[in-house]
Design an enzyme around this catalytic site. Sequence first.
Site, PDB file in Angstrom:
ATOM      1  N   HIS A   1      19.303   2.700   7.203  1.00 58.80           N
ATOM      2  CA  HIS A   1      18.679   3.955   7.602  1.00 58.80           C
ATOM      3  C   HIS A   1      19.439   5.184   7.107  1.00 58.80           C
ATOM      4  O   HIS A   1      18.821   6.160   6.653  1.00 58.80           O
ATOM      5  CB  HIS A   1      18.548   4.009   9.132  1.00 58.80           C
ATOM      6  CG  HIS A   1      17.443   4.879   9.617  1.00 58.80           C
ATOM      7  ND1 HIS A   1      16.729   4.622  10.763  1.00 58.80           N
ATOM      8  CD2 HIS A   1      16.902   6.018   9.111  1.00 58.80           C
ATOM      9  CE1 HIS A   1      15.805   5.558  10.943  1.00 58.80           C
ATOM     10  NE2 HIS A   1      15.902   6.421   9.959  1.00 58.80           N
TER      11      HIS A   1
ATOM     12  N   LYS B   1      14.227  -0.483   9.781  1.00 57.74           N
ATOM     13  CA  LYS B   1      15.495   0.056   9.293  1.00 57.74           C
ATOM     14  C   LYS B   1      16.663  -0.316  10.195  1.00 57.74           C
ATOM     15  O   LYS B   1      16.527  -0.363  11.423  1.00 57.74           O
ATOM     16  CB  LYS B   1      15.397   1.590   9.187  1.00 57.74           C
ATOM     17  CG  LYS B   1      14.188   2.057   8.396  1.00 57.74           C
ATOM     18  CD  LYS B   1      14.069   3.565   8.362  1.00 57.74           C
ATOM     19  CE  LYS B   1      12.730   3.979   7.801  1.00 57.74           C
ATOM     20  NZ  LYS B   1      11.648   3.895   8.802  1.00 57.74           N
TER      21      LYS B   1
ATOM     22  N   PRO C   1       0.849  -1.196   0.000  1.00 54.30           N
ATOM     23  CA  PRO C   1       0.000   0.000   0.000  1.00 54.30           C
ATOM     24  C   PRO C   1       0.885   1.248   0.000  1.00 54.30           C
ATOM     25  O   PRO C   1       1.822   1.347   0.801  1.00 54.30           O
ATOM     26  CB  PRO C   1      -0.794  -0.127   1.298  1.00 54.30           C
ATOM     27  CG  PRO C   1      -0.757  -1.588   1.628  1.00 54.30           C
ATOM     28  CD  PRO C   1       0.580  -2.068   1.159  1.00 54.30           C
ATOM     29  N   ALA C   2       0.619   2.179  -0.882  1.00 50.92           N
ATOM     30  CA  ALA C   2       1.523   3.319  -1.041  1.00 50.92           C
ATOM     31  C   ALA C   2       1.471   4.280   0.138  1.00 50.92           C
ATOM     32  O   ALA C   2       2.462   4.925   0.466  1.00 50.92           O
ATOM     33  CB  ALA C   2       1.201   4.065  -2.340  1.00 50.92           C
ATOM     34  N   LEU C   3       0.320   4.381   0.796  1.00 49.43           N
ATOM     35  CA  LEU C   3       0.199   5.280   1.935  1.00 49.43           C
ATOM     36  C   LEU C   3       0.284   4.469   3.223  1.00 49.43           C
ATOM     37  O   LEU C   3      -0.511   3.561   3.451  1.00 49.43           O
ATOM     38  CB  LEU C   3      -1.115   6.064   1.875  1.00 49.43           C
ATOM     39  CG  LEU C   3      -1.181   7.324   2.750  1.00 49.43           C
ATOM     40  CD1 LEU C   3      -2.199   8.320   2.183  1.00 49.43           C
ATOM     41  CD2 LEU C   3      -1.514   7.016   4.196  1.00 49.43           C
ATOM     42  N   GLY C   4       1.284   4.780   4.033  1.00 47.97           N
ATOM     43  CA  GLY C   4       1.489   4.051   5.274  1.00 47.97           C
ATOM     44  C   GLY C   4       1.502   4.983   6.468  1.00 47.97           C
ATOM     45  O   GLY C   4       1.500   6.217   6.326  1.00 47.97           O
ATOM     46  N   LEU C   5       1.535   4.395   7.653  1.00 49.87           N
ATOM     47  CA  LEU C   5       1.633   5.161   8.885  1.00 49.87           C
ATOM     48  C   LEU C   5       3.091   5.287   9.282  1.00 49.87           C
ATOM     49  O   LEU C   5       3.769   4.284   9.529  1.00 49.87           O
ATOM     50  CB  LEU C   5       0.860   4.471  10.014  1.00 49.87           C
ATOM     51  CG  LEU C   5       0.923   5.197  11.372  1.00 49.87           C
ATOM     52  CD1 LEU C   5       0.069   6.452  11.343  1.00 49.87           C
ATOM     53  CD2 LEU C   5       0.487   4.269  12.506  1.00 49.87           C
ATOM     54  N   GLY C   6       3.584   6.503   9.361  1.00 42.43           N
ATOM     55  CA  GLY C   6       4.929   6.735   9.872  1.00 42.43           C
ATOM     56  C   GLY C   6       4.925   6.707  11.387  1.00 42.43           C
ATOM     57  O   GLY C   6       3.935   7.104  12.028  1.00 42.43           O
TER      58      GLY C   6
ATOM     59  N   ASP D   1       5.500   1.962   8.852  1.00 40.61           N
ATOM     60  CA  ASP D   1       6.918   2.271   8.667  1.00 40.61           C
ATOM     61  C   ASP D   1       7.559   2.455  10.036  1.00 40.61           C
ATOM     62  O   ASP D   1       7.181   3.365  10.788  1.00 40.61           O
ATOM     63  CB  ASP D   1       7.095   3.534   7.827  1.00 40.61           C
ATOM     64  CG  ASP D   1       8.562   3.804   7.546  1.00 40.61           C
ATOM     65  OD1 ASP D   1       9.099   3.195   6.608  1.00 40.61           O
ATOM     66  OD2 ASP D   1       9.166   4.612   8.287  1.00 40.61           O
TER      67      ASP D   1
ATOM     68  N   TYR E   1      13.791   4.595  16.443  1.00 43.94           N
ATOM     69  CA  TYR E   1      12.633   5.343  16.937  1.00 43.94           C
ATOM     70  C   TYR E   1      12.308   4.970  18.381  1.00 43.94           C
ATOM     71  O   TYR E   1      11.579   5.694  19.060  1.00 43.94           O
ATOM     72  CB  TYR E   1      11.404   5.109  16.059  1.00 43.94           C
ATOM     73  CG  TYR E   1      11.558   5.530  14.615  1.00 43.94           C
ATOM     74  CD1 TYR E   1      12.605   6.354  14.198  1.00 43.94           C
ATOM     75  CD2 TYR E   1      10.656   5.095  13.652  1.00 43.94           C
ATOM     76  CE1 TYR E   1      12.748   6.721  12.872  1.00 43.94           C
ATOM     77  CE2 TYR E   1      10.780   5.470  12.316  1.00 43.94           C
ATOM     78  CZ  TYR E   1      11.835   6.274  11.929  1.00 43.94           C
ATOM     79  OH  TYR E   1      11.959   6.627  10.614  1.00 43.94           O
TER      80      TYR E   1
END
Length: 316
Positions: free
Chosen positions: A110, A77, A13-18, A43, A48
């Site tokens: 990363h 990453k 899916p091209a739109l993801g949750l960062g 993502d 993080y």
Amino acid sequence: MYTLTFRNNDVMPALGLGTWKSEKGEVYDAVLAALEAGYRHLDCAFIYGNEKEIGEALTEAYKRGIVQRSDLWITSKLWNDSHAKGSVVPALQQTLNDLQTDYLDLYLIHWPVAHKKGVLSTSKAEEQIPLSELPISETWTGMEEAVRKGLTKHIGVCNFGLQRLKDLVAVSNIKPEMNQVESHPYLQQNELLEYCKANDIHYTGYSPLGSPDRPGDLRKEDDPILLEDNTINAIAKRHKVSPAQVTLAWALQRGTSVIPKSVNPERIKANLKANDLKLSEEDMAAIKALDKNRRYLDGSFWFLKGGTYKKEDLWK
């Protein structure tokens, strides 16, 4: 819903949750809200500091029947202190343990920056390792091993400029399938995008909304505020949507992936609706004219006194 197809026909899916800047105590609810809203692309990254909580949210989502692991696209990453060939797989295994999954869909280097083992954040040059001593090609060998072991289905990079990406393609056995870079109307990176498209490398834009919540030490007094741009706001008014939705729809219509971060359930839902917004050719042309080659994250935190990492090299 916009999607990107990989070389083996896997579909992302091209739109993801960062999840960068999503704090502990917030990211759990944000991930569950996103999955309930219909997101199927997350993502993540070791640095993080929230992958354990994301893993807990994923396990809860499976338990509730919201999704199955096979429904999801999960990216993470490799951090800078694990660039040695023998460190890549153990670093990935730590991420898999934290995310409570057996495999990743995509694993990325990363930064093209190497640290000494165990050094997460550098304050002096001796904590870094020059790429002349630990080249990206060695790190990539470890990434390829991770694919062979079935720990990740696809591999790629982040923050690679055009020449650095070309250099990696030239020496790799498994070609990189993704380059994740800062990308928004003020930093469109069109030459890099065209190279990626021509070489079957997908492109993900981070900070697609201009990273308005970035830490204070990453801000400059003259930074323009992307979501206050007159052109973007005029397009948003015409379509009766938000400036954020316009910016995300622009990225999707360019054929790229985009990973807006939010922990606000209503904003999470609103961002996903960018999949339904169709900008006109005139809208796309107007946004294309906004390019300023302006980075909100210029990588200056890697440029230490006496060190080998320089601005002119990092983004080459």
